[in-house]
Design a protein around this motif. Structure first.
Motif, PDB file in Angstrom:
ATOM      1  N   PHE A 233       0.851  -1.188   0.000  1.00 12.01           N
ATOM      2  CA  PHE A 233       0.000   0.000   0.000  1.00 12.01           C
ATOM      3  C   PHE A 233       0.887   1.238   0.000  1.00 12.01           C
ATOM      4  N   SER A 234       0.989   1.869  -1.157  1.00  9.17           N
ATOM      5  CA  SER A 234       1.917   2.991  -1.315  1.00  9.17           C
ATOM      6  C   SER A 234       1.468   3.898  -2.453  1.00  9.17           C
ATOM      7  N   CYS A 235       1.084   5.121  -2.114  1.00  9.95           N
ATOM      8  CA  CYS A 235       0.700   6.093  -3.145  1.00  9.95           C
ATOM      9  C   CYS A 235       1.883   6.414  -4.051  1.00  9.95           C
ATOM     10  N   GLY A 236       3.056   6.549  -3.449  1.00  9.23           N
ATOM     11  CA  GLY A 236       4.241   6.930  -4.213  1.00  9.23           C
ATOM     12  C   GLY A 236       4.567   5.943  -5.312  1.00  9.23           C
ATOM     13  N   SER A 237       4.400   4.657  -5.038  1.00  7.70           N
ATOM     14  CA  SER A 237       4.679   3.633  -6.049  1.00  7.70           C
ATOM     15  C   SER A 237       3.710   3.733  -7.215  1.00  7.70           C
ATOM     16  N   VAL A 238       2.434   3.964  -6.919  1.00  8.74           N
ATOM     17  CA  VAL A 238       1.424   4.073  -7.967  1.00  8.74           C
ATOM     18  C   VAL A 238       1.671   5.302  -8.833  1.00  8.74           C
ATOM     19  N   MET A 239       2.148   6.393  -8.210  1.00  9.84           N
ATOM     20  CA  MET A 239       2.397   7.631  -8.941  1.00  9.84           C
ATOM     21  C   MET A 239       3.467   7.498 -10.020  1.00  9.84           C
ATOM     22  N   GLU A 240       4.288   6.474  -9.922  1.00 11.93           N
ATOM     23  CA  GLU A 240       5.371   6.299 -10.885  1.00 11.93           C
ATOM     24  C   GLU A 240       4.893   5.727 -12.212  1.00 11.93           C
ATOM     25  N   TYR A 241       3.646   5.294 -12.271  1.00  9.81           N
ATOM     26  CA  TYR A 241       3.114   4.679 -13.485  1.00  9.81           C
ATOM     27  C   TYR A 241       2.338   5.697 -14.316  1.00  9.81           C
ATOM     28  N   PRO A 242       2.350   5.544 -15.655  1.00  4.70           N
ATOM     29  CA  PRO A 242       1.661   6.501 -16.530  1.00  4.70           C
ATOM     30  C   PRO A 242       0.155   6.583 -16.287  1.00  4.70           C
TER      31      PRO A 242
END
Length: 216
Positions: A69-78
């Motif tokens: 569960f990590s917003c930062g990881s999801v933000m890295e995707y287009p």
């Protein structure tokens, strides 16, 4: 056309006191205000952390709870910028309209039926986007975004309740308002959106079972 003027009282509901909560302006207004505010704040928090991530790619965000569960990881995707800008900006803008209508309902304003249908269309589009992002986040990226989940949890009940309101109030036409199946489904709106959210929660638990298994 006012939502309560489209059908006689006895056509909308047999006993006024037993009307669904979605036909009570004050109750629906409170619901729209609360869900809109929570959704707006979640979108705003996500936007702030997005810009923090842009300034410092190595930053650990408040919603980076663990590898699952990590917003930062999801933000890295287009997919986090489907329209060329951060998706959270859509949320910030989208929750303003239902918030405004909720405030107007609480103030006793007479909201035209076509306005409520317009809100329904917007929420339908928002829910479609939410479900798409749910699939991408959970099944393609494999990471859950906590703030995004808050937005999902607000958008889906809002869509279901406004749809139920429009169906019972006759804003979709007298035929739907008098249809027994449509009326039963509309009156069971709480059960529908709770079940919907439980299905999403179950999908998350199953997909991330390796994490949840460590909690027991």
């Amino acid at each position: 056309m006012n939502t309560a003027d489209t059908l006689p009282d006895d056509d909308i509901d047999v006993v006024p006191q037993t009307r669904s909560w979605v036909l009570r302006p004050a109750t629906l207004g409170i619901f729209l205000v609360v869900t809109s505010v929570v959704g707006f704040l979640a979108s705003f928090a996500l936007a702030v952390e997005k810009y923090e991530k842009l300034e410092n790619p190595n930053a650990v965000l408040s919603c980076d709870l663990n590898p699952f569960f990590s917003c930062g990881s999801v933000m890295e995707y287009p997919e986090s910028q489907l329209f060329g800008f951060p998706n959270q900006l859509l949320g910030i803008a989208a929750f303003i309209f239902p918030l405004l209508l909720g405030v107007l309902l609480l103030a006793g304003a007479r909201i035209p039926g076509w306005v409520m249908v317009g809100l329904n269309v917007g929420l339908a589009l928002g829910t479609t986007l939410v479900m798409f992002l749910f699939y991408i986040s959970i099944y393609k990226i494999g990471v859950g975004c906590p703030w995004c989940m808050v937005v999902w949890t607000m958008t889906i009940p809002m869509f279901v309740s406004v749809t139920a309101h429009n169906a019972l109030a006759g804003n979709f036409g007298a035929g739907i308002a008098r249809n027994p199946i449509a009326r039963v489904l509309a009156k069971e709106n709480i059960a529908i959106f709770v079940l919907w959210l439980l299905v999403i929660a179950a999908c998350v638990v199953v997909q991330f079972w390796n994490f949840f298994a460590t909690l027991f």
